[in-house]
Write an enzyme that holds these catalytic residues in place. Sequence first.
Site, PDB file in Angstrom:
ATOM      1  N   ARG A 225      -9.744   8.403  23.092  1.00  0.00           N
ATOM      2  CA  ARG A 225      -8.712   8.592  24.106  1.00  0.00           C
ATOM      3  C   ARG A 225      -9.150   9.737  25.003  1.00  0.00           C
ATOM      4  O   ARG A 225     -10.021  10.534  24.651  1.00  0.00           O
ATOM      5  CB  ARG A 225      -7.382   8.958  23.443  1.00  0.00           C
ATOM      6  N   HIS A 226      -8.536   9.812  26.156  1.00  0.00           N
ATOM      7  CA  HIS A 226      -8.741  10.982  27.023  1.00  0.00           C
ATOM      8  C   HIS A 226      -8.268  12.230  26.263  1.00  0.00           C
ATOM      9  O   HIS A 226      -7.530  12.133  25.271  1.00  0.00           O
ATOM     10  CB  HIS A 226      -7.935  10.819  28.315  1.00  0.00           C
ATOM     11  N   ASN A 232       1.178  14.411  28.237  1.00  0.00           N
ATOM     12  CA  ASN A 232       1.285  14.410  26.771  1.00  0.00           C
ATOM     13  C   ASN A 232       2.108  15.601  26.295  1.00  0.00           C
ATOM     14  O   ASN A 232       2.920  15.487  25.364  1.00  0.00           O
ATOM     15  CB  ASN A 232      -0.100  14.486  26.112  1.00  0.00           C
ATOM     16  N   ARG A 276      -7.326  11.426  33.946  1.00  0.00           N
ATOM     17  CA  ARG A 276      -7.478  12.056  32.628  1.00  0.00           C
ATOM     18  C   ARG A 276      -8.682  11.516  31.849  1.00  0.00           C
ATOM     19  O   ARG A 276      -9.275  12.242  31.061  1.00  0.00           O
ATOM     20  CB  ARG A 276      -6.187  11.957  31.809  1.00  0.00           C
ATOM     21  N   GLU A 296      -4.278   2.441  31.592  1.00  0.00           N
ATOM     22  CA  GLU A 296      -3.241   2.381  30.562  1.00  0.00           C
ATOM     23  C   GLU A 296      -2.218   1.277  30.853  1.00  0.00           C
ATOM     24  O   GLU A 296      -2.041   0.865  32.011  1.00  0.00           O
ATOM     25  CB  GLU A 296      -2.532   3.746  30.459  1.00  0.00           C
ATOM     26  N   HIS A 361      -7.208   4.833  27.087  1.00  0.00           N
ATOM     27  CA  HIS A 361      -5.827   5.237  26.780  1.00  0.00           C
ATOM     28  C   HIS A 361      -5.341   4.606  25.476  1.00  0.00           C
ATOM     29  O   HIS A 361      -5.938   3.649  24.982  1.00  0.00           O
ATOM     30  CB  HIS A 361      -4.921   4.822  27.943  1.00  0.00           C
TER      31      HIS A 361
END
Length: 427
Positions: A225-226, A232, A276, A296, A361
């Site tokens: 994932r980023h 977040n 991201r 995403e 994502h």
Amino acid sequence: MGGYSFQVENVQICVIMVGLPARGKSLIAQKIVRYLTWLSIRAKCFNVGNYRRLETAHPTAEFFDVNNSEGERLRKMAAEAAIRDMFRWFDEDLGVVGILDATNTTKSRRSWILELCRKRNVEPMFVESWCDDEDLIMQNIMDVKTTSPDYVGQDPEKAALDFRNRIRNYEKVYETISERDLTYVKLINVGSQVIINRIQSYLESRIVYYLMNLHIKPRCIWLSRHGESAFNLTGKIGGDSDLSARGREYARQLPQLVKMSVGNRPLTVWTSTLKRTQQTAKYLPYRQLTWKALDELDAGQCDGLTYEEIENRYPEDFAARDENKYEYRYPGGESYRDVVVRLEPIIMELERQENIMIVTHQAVLRCIYAYFMNVPQDQSPWMEVPLHTLIKLEPKAYGTEVTRIKADIPAVSTYREKGQSAKIRSK
């Protein structure tokens, strides 16, 4: 499911694998099952070797000698049991594509299977893996057969020697497919040449298209994932936010983490178009490609909201998504099923490539991971894919090996269990 409603054809297909041992048949068979299951098509593999092992667990090469009548009898019994179970699965579970994974190296064996399929109105489709590339064969002998159930606990060198003798026994009777009236795909040296004959249905053509993209060279896929993002930290979903301070630290440490796992192998990095993922891949010293298909899951009207806000504003939607997360589509947005459809070209390209790293994502990684690990669709949207973790996937003949490498950088957990609002918590 848009273009993937194969059931309307009302067709049942038996894919019959053909080829000498160590030609990647089991790997190809498992891949077809994974691909079709991922696209919501009922598919199952029936490996004749597994049935034979119930009677003869660790046979030597002599068992496969054409002059060994007892070996021949037991192998025919195993094939009959596998086919019987496959037909039962077609009838009772409404199976669509059954794969008979065996050598099926003689014309007489193939015509026997053909006859059985035609009596049951099941479409027979032969897939032959023909290979004379010695490097590939040796790689398969060492990689696959030293981990084969037939050679469990045995000395790898003796196992490889015995297996080469088994191959020689099959070579004595091997007849490549040449019958013009059969539906078949012949993969020569795993895709360097593909011969296609009498493809009958749309679903068969989809299988052919998939097979044309395969190779069985050893390779790995790395997923991440980023890094932790500003959204977040506040529990918001979607958006195109920048990385947090800890996310930027993950991006700086990622090259070292990747180098430890990848070594000196060539690698290509794929990211989404969102900031991201690109910020996370910024320091990776490899060729990089951007894919819109890796963006995403689109949360539509809920983009930029927290789960608590979604629960308060759209309580029925929140409950419906928990009820069937795979099928649920955000108002004006996407479902996991939609993501799978747009990821299909990514999967095809992944199968063509060798070593790839994907920085993307949570929902997208769940779908890709589910493809490689054969995770059922109702479970895939609930898998935990933590931040600041590198996942290494190594496809093998009998499954995919997984290694998780966690960076020593804290991050919030964005995981929400079924029936719960998201609580932001540091790890």
